[in-house]
Design a protein around this motif. Structure first.
Motif, mmCIF file in Angstrom:
data_model
loop_
_atom_site.group_PDB
_atom_site.id
_atom_site.type_symbol
_atom_site.label_atom_id
_atom_site.label_comp_id
_atom_site.label_asym_id
_atom_site.label_seq_id
_atom_site.Cartn_x
_atom_site.Cartn_y
_atom_site.Cartn_z
ATOM 1 N N ARG A 277 0.815 -1.225 0.000
ATOM 2 C CA ARG A 277 0.000 0.000 0.000
ATOM 3 C C ARG A 277 0.844 1.268 0.000
ATOM 4 N N ASP A 278 2.101 1.145 -0.353
ATOM 5 C CA ASP A 278 3.023 2.284 -0.341
ATOM 6 C C ASP A 278 3.578 2.471 -1.745
ATOM 7 N N THR A 279 3.833 3.694 -2.141
ATOM 8 C CA THR A 279 4.400 3.947 -3.467
ATOM 9 C C THR A 279 5.913 4.094 -3.437
ATOM 10 N N ALA A 280 6.502 4.193 -2.240
ATOM 11 C CA ALA A 280 7.952 4.376 -2.120
ATOM 12 C C ALA A 280 8.680 3.027 -2.219
ATOM 13 N N TYR A 281 9.869 3.070 -2.780
ATOM 14 C CA TYR A 281 10.755 1.910 -2.823
ATOM 15 C C TYR A 281 11.829 2.101 -1.762
ATOM 16 N N TYR A 282 12.266 0.986 -1.165
ATOM 17 C CA TYR A 282 13.261 1.019 -0.092
ATOM 18 C C TYR A 282 14.432 0.113 -0.447
ATOM 19 N N THR A 283 15.620 0.489 0.007
ATOM 20 C CA THR A 283 16.770 -0.396 -0.148
ATOM 21 C C THR A 283 16.612 -1.579 0.802
ATOM 22 N N ALA A 284 17.276 -2.697 0.478
ATOM 23 C CA ALA A 284 17.252 -3.881 1.338
ATOM 24 C C ALA A 284 18.567 -4.631 1.164
ATOM 25 N N GLU A 285 19.010 -5.298 2.219
ATOM 26 C CA GLU A 285 20.272 -6.063 2.184
ATOM 27 C C GLU A 285 20.143 -7.364 1.404
ATOM 28 N N SER A 286 18.953 -7.986 1.468
ATOM 29 C CA SER A 286 18.755 -9.295 0.839
ATOM 30 C C SER A 286 17.271 -9.493 0.545
ATOM 31 N N PHE A 287 16.938 -10.626 -0.043
ATOM 32 C CA PHE A 287 15.547 -10.929 -0.382
ATOM 33 C C PHE A 287 14.661 -10.882 0.859
ATOM 34 N N GLU A 288 15.086 -11.483 1.958
ATOM 35 C CA GLU A 288 14.302 -11.507 3.195
ATOM 36 C C GLU A 288 14.682 -10.390 4.160
ATOM 37 N N GLY A 289 15.629 -9.533 3.786
ATOM 38 C CA GLY A 289 16.074 -8.461 4.668
ATOM 39 C C GLY A 289 15.021 -7.381 4.869
ATOM 40 N N GLU A 290 15.170 -6.641 5.964
ATOM 41 C CA GLU A 290 14.260 -5.554 6.274
ATOM 42 C C GLU A 290 14.447 -4.389 5.290
ATOM 43 N N PRO A 291 13.350 -3.712 4.916
ATOM 44 C CA PRO A 291 13.496 -2.484 4.133
ATOM 45 C C PRO A 291 14.279 -1.468 4.960
ATOM 46 N N GLU A 292 15.181 -0.750 4.306
ATOM 47 C CA GLU A 292 16.044 0.167 5.046
ATOM 48 C C GLU A 292 15.710 1.621 4.771
ATOM 49 N N TYR A 293 16.201 2.161 3.690
ATOM 50 C CA TYR A 293 16.065 3.594 3.409
ATOM 51 C C TYR A 293 15.196 3.813 2.179
ATOM 52 N N PRO A 294 14.274 4.766 2.229
ATOM 53 C CA PRO A 294 13.463 5.051 1.043
ATOM 54 C C PRO A 294 14.315 5.711 -0.037
ATOM 55 N N LEU A 295 14.005 5.383 -1.273
ATOM 56 C CA LEU A 295 14.698 6.026 -2.393
ATOM 57 C C LEU A 295 14.168 7.444 -2.557
ATOM 58 N N ARG A 296 15.026 8.326 -3.005
ATOM 59 C CA ARG A 296 14.615 9.702 -3.252
ATOM 60 C C ARG A 296 13.528 9.726 -4.332
ATOM 61 N N PRO A 297 12.548 10.613 -4.192
ATOM 62 C CA PRO A 297 11.437 10.658 -5.155
ATOM 63 C C PRO A 297 11.866 10.986 -6.582
ATOM 64 N N GLU A 298 13.001 11.652 -6.753
ATOM 65 C CA GLU A 298 13.427 12.005 -8.115
ATOM 66 C C GLU A 298 14.056 10.839 -8.882
ATOM 67 N N ILE A 299 14.309 9.715 -8.217
ATOM 68 C CA ILE A 299 14.846 8.536 -8.899
ATOM 69 C C ILE A 299 13.711 7.861 -9.651
ATOM 70 N N VAL A 300 13.933 7.641 -10.939
ATOM 71 C CA VAL A 300 12.925 7.023 -11.804
ATOM 72 C C VAL A 300 13.088 5.499 -11.730
#
Length: 61
Positions: free
Chosen positions: A33-56
């Motif tokens: 239910r979120d439009t933001a993408y987040y970095t992650a260490e691995s497939f099962e890893g926790e979402p970490e930092y949201p990507l900046r909105p200007e990244i396509v």
């Protein structure tokens, strides 16, 4: 403007959508239910930092 080419690799245990970079293999996640993408260490890893909105984000097959 930075562009990320991602491919869907499924959902993790918690139901978060998991994507992997076509260019370098890095993992990214998105909550259903979120439009933001987040970095992650691995497939099962926790979402970490949201990507900046200007990244396509482009999803490729």
């Amino acid at each position: 403007m930075k562009k990320l080419l991602l491919r869907s690799v499924g959902d993790d245990f918690w139901g978060r959508m998991v994507f992997q970079s076509v260019e370098n293999g890095a993992f990214y996640k998105r909550y259903p239910r979120d439009t933001a993408y987040y970095t992650a260490e691995s497939f099962e890893g926790e979402p970490e930092y949201p990507l900046r909105p200007e990244i396509v984000i482009e999803i490729v097959e």
